[in-house]
Design an enzyme around this catalytic site. Structure first.
Site, short mmCIF file in Angstrom:
data_model
loop_
_atom_site.label_atom_id
_atom_site.label_comp_id
_atom_site.label_asym_id
_atom_site.label_seq_id
_atom_site.Cartn_x
_atom_site.Cartn_y
_atom_site.Cartn_z
N LYS A 29 5.64 -11.58 36.49
CA LYS A 29 6.49 -11.94 37.62
C LYS A 29 7.58 -12.91 37.18
CE LYS A 29 4.18 -12.29 41.49
NZ LYS A 29 3.12 -12.98 42.27
N ARG A 98 3.49 -19.19 43.25
CA ARG A 98 3.03 -17.80 43.08
C ARG A 98 2.40 -17.59 41.71
NH1 ARG A 98 8.50 -14.58 43.90
NH2 ARG A 98 7.09 -12.84 44.33
N GLY A 107 -3.35 -8.40 44.15
CA GLY A 107 -4.24 -9.02 45.12
C GLY A 107 -5.35 -9.86 44.51
N MET A 109 -5.00 -12.66 42.51
CA MET A 109 -4.79 -14.09 42.41
C MET A 109 -3.97 -14.59 43.59
SD MET A 109 -4.76 -14.55 38.37
CE MET A 109 -3.28 -13.64 38.26
N ARG A 343 9.08 -5.13 38.94
CA ARG A 343 8.30 -4.82 37.74
C ARG A 343 8.34 -3.31 37.56
NH1 ARG A 343 3.02 -6.43 40.88
NH2 ARG A 343 3.33 -4.92 42.52
N HIS A 459 -27.71 12.89 28.14
CA HIS A 459 -27.58 14.28 27.69
C HIS A 459 -26.66 15.05 28.62
CE1 HIS A 459 -28.83 18.56 27.53
NE2 HIS A 459 -28.82 18.33 26.24
N SER A 786 -16.11 16.17 6.88
CA SER A 786 -15.86 16.07 8.31
C SER A 786 -16.72 14.91 8.82
CB SER A 786 -16.24 17.37 9.01
OG SER A 786 -16.09 17.20 10.40
N GLY A 788 -18.87 12.94 11.10
CA GLY A 788 -19.68 13.13 12.30
C GLY A 788 -19.85 11.76 12.92
N CYS A 854 -15.26 15.49 13.61
CA CYS A 854 -15.75 16.27 14.74
C CYS A 854 -16.65 15.35 15.52
CB CYS A 854 -16.51 17.50 14.26
SG CYS A 854 -17.87 17.11 13.16
N TYR A 874 -7.16 16.26 10.31
CA TYR A 874 -7.29 16.82 11.65
C TYR A 874 -8.38 16.11 12.44
CZ TYR A 874 -11.51 19.25 10.06
OH TYR A 874 -12.75 19.53 9.57
P1 ADP Z 1 1.70 -10.86 44.90
O1 ADP Z 1 1.63 -11.07 43.44
O2 ADP Z 1 0.37 -10.75 45.54
O3 ADP Z 1 2.65 -9.76 45.26
P2 ADP Z 1 3.78 -12.72 45.47
O4 ADP Z 1 3.83 -13.97 44.66
O5 ADP Z 1 4.73 -11.67 45.10
O6 ADP Z 1 2.29 -12.20 45.52
O7 ADP Z 1 4.02 -13.16 46.96
C1 ADP Z 1 3.77 -12.28 48.02
C2 ADP Z 1 4.98 -12.21 48.94
O8 ADP Z 1 5.33 -13.48 49.41
C3 ADP Z 1 6.23 -11.69 48.27
O9 ADP Z 1 6.27 -10.32 48.26
C4 ADP Z 1 7.29 -12.26 49.15
O10 ADP Z 1 7.57 -11.38 50.19
C5 ADP Z 1 6.71 -13.53 49.65
N1 ADP Z 1 7.33 -14.63 48.92
C6 ADP Z 1 6.96 -15.16 47.75
N2 ADP Z 1 7.83 -16.15 47.39
C7 ADP Z 1 8.73 -16.21 48.35
C8 ADP Z 1 9.91 -17.02 48.55
N3 ADP Z 1 10.27 -17.94 47.68
N4 ADP Z 1 10.63 -16.81 49.66
C9 ADP Z 1 10.25 -15.89 50.56
N5 ADP Z 1 9.18 -15.10 50.44
C10 ADP Z 1 8.42 -15.25 49.34
MG MG Z 2 4.43 -9.65 44.87
#
Ligand code: ADP
Ligand code: MG
Ligand code: MG
Length: 902
Positions: A29, A98, A107, A109, A343, A459, A786, A788, A854, A874
Site C-alpha cells: 500500500k 493504515r 481484511g 489487518m 495495486r 492412496h 529417471s 523416482g 517420473c 525431461y
Molecule cells: P484495507 O487494507 O483493508 O483496504 P485501507 O487502509 O485501504 O484498508 O482502508 C480502508 C478504507 O478506508 C479505504 O479504502 C478508504 O476508503 C478509507 N481510507 C483510508 N485512509 C483514508 C483517508 N486518508 N481518507 C479517507 N478515507 C480513507
Molecule cells: Mg484498502
C-alpha cells in the site's frame, strides 16, 4: 527535513520519497501510494513507517530508538503542508492509520480512520465543514468504533448494536437518516462501551491516539487470523507490516461526496470495461461492509461527471503504468477526487490468461512476460470441469480437495459394483473408508472417489490425481458402512444407487446431482475446439501462451501412462513420450490367476510355463502403447511392487480357507496360497523384496518382460511404425544390480531384435539414496536415469509414504518444519540435492546420459522449475498434468523477467 538531522536508521518515508519497487520496506500500500504521488495523481499527503520498524517493535516489544522523533518530524511537515495541526480544536488535521504488508492480506489487518478527533476538535471540524455537525459527529463515532475495536479489542458487535439501537429509535434502517443529535448520542453510547471494556476513557490526546493506533497495526501482524492466512497463502511469517499515516479526506460530507472501489478490467473474466462500486456520502469501509447498497461505478457519470472522467483517465494511466490490471480505492470530497490505494489486482485463473493475452495485443507486455503473468496452478484449475452452483446447493460434508474436478454419480461401495454399473453406462462415485490397490478397477470405472479417511497423500488421493479423477478424501463427517452398502452424513442415510456430487477442488460433498460444465480448455487440448474458430477469449489466450511456452522451454515433457488409452490422451495433451509405463497393472484383473500360479510354482518348468503364459499378454499391452506413441520414446519400468501385493490379504484368505474346510471342500490350492502369503509377509514391504531385487530373485521374471518389450517393438516396427523403448530397472542401489539385469537383458534383446533396426535403451531409476550417491558408478551401466522422486523422498526422509501424512504431517506443517508436503513439491535442499549430485556425477561419467524425472513431482510447478535448473532433459507426469508441466517448463526458461506472480 528533521529526520535527516538524526543519525538514526531511517524508519519513516514521506510518500514523495518512495516508489512501487520498495514493497519490502514500505509494504504494497505504501509503495503504491508513493508511486501514485510521484505520478502526480491526487493522493492525500502522508508518510509510511517501514516494515523494519515493525519488525524491530515485534522483536523487542517497544518502538525502536529514533522512531518517535521521525514520526514527530514527518507529522510536523504534514501539518505544515496541510496548514492544520493534528487534533487542533479549531481546525483539526485528521489522519488515517493504515496497515499495509508486502503481500496484500485482505481484511487481515487493521486501519483506523479519523485519528485526531476528540470532544473539542469535533466542534472545530463541524465549523470547518461549514457548520456540518452531522458529518463531524459521524466521523467521531467512527473513530471511537474503529479505535475501540482494532486498538483496544472492544467487541465490534457492541458498537453495531448501539448503532442499530440509534437507528431503531429513529425508526429507520439507514445510517443516513441519523442526524447530528442522534450521532452525538451515539458517541456517548460508544464512549460508555469503550470505558466498560477498557477501564479507561476514550483517549482525548491526538498524539496518544496516533501512537496507540500505530502500535496496534504493528501488533496486528501477529493476530491469529493473520498468522493463519499467511500459512494458507504461504506468505513468510517474518516480513512485518508497514504503517501508513495519511491525511484524511472525507467522503461523508454530503451527497456530493462519496467513496468507491474499481477495477480496470473485470477480475472475473478479464473483459475490458469499467467495474466498480460507488457509495455516496460514506467513508471507506462502508463500501465493502455492505451497510448500504452501492451503485455501479457507471452511475457516477451521472452523479459527478467531472470526477468520473478524471477517474477513468487515472485508471487508464495506472494500467499503462503498471502494465496490468489494477484495483483502486478512491474518495470524492465535495466534487474533488482523491486516490487512496492502488495495486495490481487479484484475478481468477481465466482472467489471468485473458488479460495476459490482451496486454500483449495492446503492446504493453511481450509474450515472455505474458508467460509470467499466468501459472500452472491456474491452468490446472481451468482444466477441471466445474459445478454450476447457481442454485442453492448445500454441502453436507467437507473433506480434503484431494484431486480437483466436479463429479456427480450413483454411490457404490465396491470396486466390482463400480465396474458393473459403469459398464451399463452409469456415472458412479466410489465411496470407501479408504482405498487400496485392489480398488484400482473401481477407481478407473468411477467418475469420482470419496473417502472418509486419509489426506492429500492417501492412496485414493495420489491415484486419483494420477488419473486426473475427482477425489475428495478424509470427509470424516461421513460414516461409511461398506457391508451394509450405505453411509450416513448429517443425519441422513445414503444408500447404494443414490446420487451424490463431490467437488475435488473445495472438498465439498453434496447430496443429489449438481450440474457439471466441461472445461473448454480441455476440449482445446484434446483438439475438439479449434482456437482460431473459438470465439472464446480464454481458449485463444491459452493457445497463444502455450505456444510460446512450448517454443521457449528447454525441458521436454513426457507422461506417465500404462495403457494405450492413457498414451493416446497424453499425446493429445502434448506429451513427447512416456516417461513411466508401469507394468504392474498388467498383472491385475483376470491375470491375477497367472500371477498366483507364478508364485506357487515349485519347479523351474512350472515357473517358465507360468511366465510363458504371461508373455503374450504383456506383449500385446506394449504393442498398443508403442503404436500410440509412434516415433516417441517409451520408458517401461520392469515390475516394481512386492509380488504378494497381487495376492489376497492374509486375513481374508485365512477366513476363506477356514470356511471352505468347514464345508469339507477341497482347499489345497487356497492352503498353498495361504502358506505363500505367510511366507512372503514383510514387516516393511516398501523396503523389502521389490524392484530389481525381485528380478534377481525370481529367475525369468525380468527376462519375460524384456522379451515382451523387445518383441512388441519389433512387431510395431515391422508394421511400418517406429517404437523407441527404454527399459527401466527400478530400485537399483548398486551398479552390480544393474549390471546383472543388463547382461541378461542385452542377450535377449540382441536375439529378438536381430536386424529389425529397433534400438532398446537400458537405464535405471534413481530412487534409493545410495544410487544417487554412487551415480558416477551406476552411469557406467545406464544409458539413462529417471529420478523416482516419490521413493527418493520416502527413503531420503525415512517417511513411509502411506502412513506419515495422516499421522503427523499436520504437526510438521504447523511447526513450519516444511511449508508443503515433500511428496507434493520437491524438497530442494535435501532430496533435491540428491538429484543434483546424481545428475552431475552421472553426466560426468557419461556425458550423453539422458536425465528425466517420473513421479508426482514431475507435474508440480515448483518442482518443474527446480528440475529445469538442475539441467534434466525431461519431466514426466500424469497425462492430465502435461499441459501444466509444459507451461511451467516454459516459464522456467524465461525466468529472467522479474515479476511477482502472487
Ligand atoms: P484495507 O487494507 O483493508 O483496504 P485501507 O487502509 O485501504 O484498508 O482502508 C480502508 C478504507 O478506508 C479505504 O479504502 C478508504 O476508503 C478509507 N481510507 C483510508 N485512509 C483514508 C483517508 N486518508 N481518507 C479517507 N478515507 C480513507
Ligand atoms: Mg484498502
Ligand atoms: Mg519407486
Amino acid at each position: 527535513m528533521a529526520a535527516q538531522e538524526t543519525v538514526d536508521h531511517k524508519y519513516v518515508y514521506d510518500f514523495a520519497e518512495g516508489n512501487k519497487d520498495l514493497k519490502d520496506l514500505l509494504g504494497g500500500k505504501g509503495a503504491n501510494l508513493a508511486e501514485m504521488t510521484n505520478l502526480g495523481l491526487p493522493v492525500p499527503p502522508g508518510f509510511t513507517i517501514t516494515t523494519e520498524a515493525c519488525k524491530a517493535y515485534l522483536a523487542t516489544g517497544r518502538e525502536p530508538d529514533g522512531l518517535a522523533g521521525q514520526i514527530e518530524a514527518h507529522l510536523e511537515s504534514l501539518e505544515r503542508g496541510m496548514g492544520r495541526r493534528l487534533g487542533d480544536p479549531h481546525d483539526p488535521l485528521l489522519v488515517s492509520v493504515r496497515s499495509g504488508a508486502k503481500f496484500s492480506m485482505p481484511g487481515m489487518m487493521e486501519t483506523v480512520l479519523n485519528v485526531g478527533l476528540n470532544d473539542r476538535s469535533v466542534v472545530g471540524l463541524a465549523a470547518q465543514a461549514g457548520g456540518n455537525e452531522r458529518f463531524a459527529w459521524d466521523s467521531y463515532r467512527r473513530l471511537i468504533q474503529m479505535f475501540g475495536k482494532t486498538v483496544c479489542e472492544v467487541p465490534g458487535e457492541e458498537f453495531e448494536h448501539a448503532l442499530d439501537e440509534a437507528k431503531r429509535a429513529r425508526g429507520t434502517t439507514s445510517d443516513l437518516d441519523l442526524d447530528a443529535d442522534d450521532l452525538r448520542g451515539l458517541v456517548d453510547a460508544y464512549k460508555k462501551i469503550f470505558l466498560k471494556h477498557t477501564g479507561r476513557d476514550f483517549p482525548q490526546e491526538p498524539r496518544e491516539q496516533l501512537d496507540l493506533a500505530i502500535r496496534a497495526v504493528f501488533e496486528s501482524w501477529n493476530a491469529e487470523r493473520a498468522v493463519l492466512y499467511r500459512r494458507q497463502e504461504r506468505i513468510p511469517a517474518d516480513l512485518g507490516t508497514a504503517v501508513n499515516v495519511v491525511a484524511m479526506v472525507f467522503g461523508n460530507l454530503g451527497p456530493d461526496s462519496g467513496t468507491g472501489v474499481a477495477f480496470t478490467r473485470d477480475p472475473a473474466s478479464g473483459a475490458q470495461g469499467i467495474y466498480g462500486d460507488y457509495l455516496a456520502n460514506a467513508q471507506g469501509e462502508d463500501v465493502v461492509a455492505g451497510i448500504r447498497n452501492t451503485v455501479p461505478l457507471q452511475d457516477l457519470e451521472r452523479l459527478d461527471k467531472r470526477s468520473y472522467d478524471e477517474l477513468l483517465g487515472i485508471m487508464a494511466r495506472l494500467e499503462g503504468h503498471y502494465r496490468d490490471l489494477c484495483d483502486i480505492e478512491f474518495t470524492i470530497e465535495r466534487g474533488k477526487l482523491w486516490m487512496l490505494q492502488t495495486r495490481v489486482g487479484k484475478r481468477t485463473a481465466a482472467a489471468a490468461f485473458v488479460i495476459a493475452g490482451q496486454l500483449v495485443d495492446e503492446g504493453l507486455i511481450d509474450l515472455d512476460e505474458a508467460l509470467h503473468r499466468v501459472n500452472g496452478a491456474q491452468l490446472a484449475q481451468l482444466m477441471f470441469p466445474r459445478f454450476q452452483l447457481d442454485h442453492d446447493f448445500e454441502s453436507v460434508a467437507k473433506g480434503v480437495g484431494a484431486s480437483p474436478g466436479a463429479a456427480s454419480g450413483k454411490v457404490v461401495f465396491t470396486s466390482a459394483r463400480a465396474v458393473e454399473l459403469a459398464a451399463e453406462g452409469e456415472a458412479v462415485i466410489l465411496v470407501r473408508r479408504e482405498t487400496n490397490p485392489d480398488d484400482l478397477n473401481g477407481m478407473i470405472a468411477a467418475k469420482g472417489i470419496l473417502t472418509s479417511r486419509g489426506g492429500k497423500t492417501s492412496h485414493a488421493a495420489v491415484v486419483a490425481r494420477g488419473m486426473g479423477k475427482t477425489c475428495v478424501s478424509g470427509a470424516d463427517e461421513i460414516d461409511v458402512n461398506v457391508p451394509a452398502k450405505r453411509f450416513s452424513v448429517a443425519g441422513q442415510t445414503v444408500s447404494e444407487g443414490d446420487v451424490v456430487s463431490i467437488d475435488g477442488t473445495t472438498g465439498k460433498v453434496y447430496l443429489g446431482e449438481v450440474p457439471v460444465m466441461p472445461s473448454e480448455v480441455v476440449r482445446y487440448f484434446e483438439g475438439t475446439l479449434d482456437p482460431d474458430e473459438a470465439d472464446d477469449a480464454l481458449v485463444r489466450a491459452v493457445h497463444r501462451i502455450m505456444t510460446h511456452a512450448d517454443a521457449a522451454r528447454r525441458l521436454a515433457v513426457r507422461a506417465n501412462a500404462d495403457t494405450g488409452e492413457d498414451a493416446a490422451r497424453a499425446r493429445r495433451f502434448g506429451a513427447q513420450g512416456i516417461g513411466l509405463c508401469r507394468t504392474e497393472h498388467m498383472f491385475l484383473g483376470d491375470r491375477r490367476e497367472l500371477v498366483e500360479r507364478l508364485i506357487l510354482t515349485r519347479t523351474d518348468t512350472e515357473r517358465s510355463d507360468a511366465l510363458a503364459a504371461l508373455l503374450p499378454l504383456q506383449r500385446d499391452d506394449f504393442v498398443e502403447i508403442f503404436r500410440e506413441m509412434d516415433g516417441l520414446p517409451v520408458t517401461v519400468r520392469l515390475i516394481d511392487p512386492p509380488l504378494h501385493e497381487f495376492l489376497p490379504p492374509l486375513e481374508q484368505l485365512a477366513v476363506d480357507v477356514a470356511v471352505a474346510q468347514e464345508r469339507g471342500e477341497d482347499v489345497a490350492k487356497e492352503e498353498a496360497l495361504l502358506a505363500a502369503v505367510r511366507r512372503m509377509h514383510e514387516e516393511n514391504p516398501m523396503l523389502g523384496l521389490r524392484g530389481v531385487r525381485l528380478g534377481l530373485v525370481i529367475p525369468g521374471l525380468f527376462a519375460m518382460q524384456v522379451r515382451a518389450i523387445a518383441e512388441a517393438a519389433v512387431r510395431v516396427t515391422r508394421e511400418g511404425g517406429s517404437a523407441c523403448p527404454e527399459i527401466m530397472v527400478p530400485l537399483v542401489g548398486a551398479v552390480q544390480e544393474l549390471e546383472t539385469v543388463r547382461a541378461e537383458a542385452e542377450k535377449i534383446i540382441a536375439e529378438v531384435v536381430g536386424d529389425s533396426g529397433v534400438e532398446v535403451l537400458i537405464g535405471t531409476m534413481i530412487e534409493v539414496p545410495r544410487a544417487a550417491l554412487t551415480a558416477g558408478q551406476i552411469a557406467e551401466a545406464a544409458q539413462f536415469f529417471s529420478f523416482g522422486t516419490n521413493d527418493l523422498t520416502q527413503m531420503g526422509w525415512g517417511f513411509s509414504r502411506d502412513d506419515v501424512e495422516g499421522a503427523f504431517f499436520w504437526r510438521y506443517l504447523e511447526l513450519g518444519i516444511f511449508g508443503i508436503s515433500p511428496f507434493e513439491s520437491i524438497d530442494r535442499d535435501g532430496v533435491g540435492r540428491l538429484v543434483r549430485i546424481a545428475a552431475e556425477e552421472g553426466r560426468a561419467a557419461r556425458p550423453e546420459l539422458k536425465l528425466g524425472v517420473c513421479g508426482e513431482h514431475g507435474g508440480d510447478p515448483e518442482s518443474v522449475h527446480f528440475f529445469h535448473s538442475v539441467g534434466l532433459d525431461y519431466v514426466s507426469c500424469s497425462p492430465f498434468r502435461v499441459p501444466v508441466a509444459r507451461l511451467e517448463a516454459g516459464r522456467a526458461a524465461v525466468e529472467t523477467v522479474g515479476s511477482d506472480s502472487r
